[in-house]
Design an enzyme around this catalytic site. Sequence first.
Site, mmCIF file in Angstrom:
data_model
loop_
_atom_site.group_PDB
_atom_site.id
_atom_site.type_symbol
_atom_site.label_atom_id
_atom_site.label_comp_id
_atom_site.label_asym_id
_atom_site.label_seq_id
_atom_site.Cartn_x
_atom_site.Cartn_y
_atom_site.Cartn_z
ATOM 1 N N TYR A 115 -8.626 -6.039 8.201
ATOM 2 C CA TYR A 115 -9.261 -7.189 8.884
ATOM 3 C C TYR A 115 -10.977 -7.288 8.691
ATOM 4 C CZ TYR A 115 -4.896 -7.730 11.351
ATOM 5 O OH TYR A 115 -3.635 -7.785 11.754
ATOM 6 N N LYS B 224 -0.147 5.461 7.016
ATOM 7 C CA LYS B 224 1.095 5.360 5.648
ATOM 8 C C LYS B 224 0.336 6.071 4.782
ATOM 9 C CE LYS B 224 4.775 3.489 3.809
ATOM 10 N NZ LYS B 224 5.834 3.631 4.389
ATOM 11 N N ASP C 207 -1.855 -3.848 15.170
ATOM 12 C CA ASP C 207 -1.738 -5.037 15.642
ATOM 13 C C ASP C 207 -0.277 -5.326 15.643
ATOM 14 O OD1 ASP C 207 -1.956 -7.855 16.143
ATOM 15 O OD2 ASP C 207 -2.828 -8.395 14.252
ATOM 16 N N ASP D 263 6.352 3.015 9.328
ATOM 17 C CA ASP D 263 7.803 2.441 9.379
ATOM 18 C C ASP D 263 8.669 3.234 10.248
ATOM 19 O OD1 ASP D 263 7.127 4.329 7.276
ATOM 20 O OD2 ASP D 263 8.352 3.562 5.785
#
Length: 332
Positions: free
Chosen positions: A123, A171, A228, A204
């Site tokens: 972002y 991740k 988010d 995930d």
Amino acid sequence: MATITLIPGDGIGPEITEAVVKILDAAGADLQYDEQQAGLTALREEGDLIPESLLDSIKTHKVALKGPLTTPVGEGFRSINVTLRQKFDLYQNVRPCRTIDGIKTRFDQVDFVLFRENTEGLYSGFEIFDERNQIADGIARVSRKGSERIIRAAFEYARKHGRKTVTLVHKANIIKQASGLFLTVGRELALEYPDIEFQDRIVDNMCMQMVMYPDRYDVIVATNLFGDILSDLGAGLVGGLGVVPGANIGDGIAIFEAVHGSAPDIAGQGIANPTALLQSAIMMLRHLNQMETADKVETALFKTLADQSKTTGDLGGNNSTQQFADNVIANL
Ligand code: NAI
């Protein structure tokens, strides 16, 4: 008496803001409001999406309560919410997700707080579009400083509120630099908080864990995009965006907001649910150290929500926004 900047916002914003102010006044909150416009309403009335008077008001009062703002998808102006967060360096997005009595969900013991980094990651606004080759690049900037302050905020919160575990989401197996740095900083900081258990989860897997065993999580910290997504997943576990609060907090300034959007489909009908904005206002009262009033409003709100006949349409009742506000006031 604290003065706060009040931004009713677009769509259902003014309706839910009116209801919330009515409840706060009835509860005796020690507040004065400096009402300011932002977004489409400000553009229409003042010719500017983010008027200087709004920025000055937030700078002066340091605390704001904000209704939703409309952002066109994929075109037009950049999100005003994102702009305000970056302008005032509101690096913590805090989303408590707690089961509320009377609100039907799949789980009944959810109680975690999500800390989302609010200024960096994907972002950051570094996007390039190569017109000729039709390739879009988005750069996820993650800094040591940015990681450290949000992860520290999560640990500090855990310590202050007697929480046991901080879970960092990443991740780093694939996004080795940007996500790897966040994880490295988390592991380093964990050594400073031996009283808090630290664990990390790949994003995930975390999504699966959160929908299978949400009661196992306590304080969660994540970079911007993962945070988010997880924060709306969290909202879904406790009744949806209509009932959860949100806060954007920096080192000096804090903006408390309803996390749902401006709901153009029901705007102007007087049927929107003001719970999310009221919950954000309760967080704001605690931030302002008005603990007793915060507890009083929260108890009245939960009592109202526990009786479906007193709620708005989205929660199965048939009360208008203002009737709902009166029901909360009756329970104060
Ligand atoms: P939305 O949250 O406005 O609406 C999604 C659905 O939830 C709609 O059916 C709506 O009627 C319902 N809903 C939302 N809030 C409700 C409430 N308080 N009471 C009862 N029902 C409620 O999301 P959508 O449609 O994706 O976005 C509409 C606009 O809002 C867009 O311009 C978007 O950019 C903006 N938006 C602004 C946010 C903010 O200012 N923080 C956050 C999310 C979206």
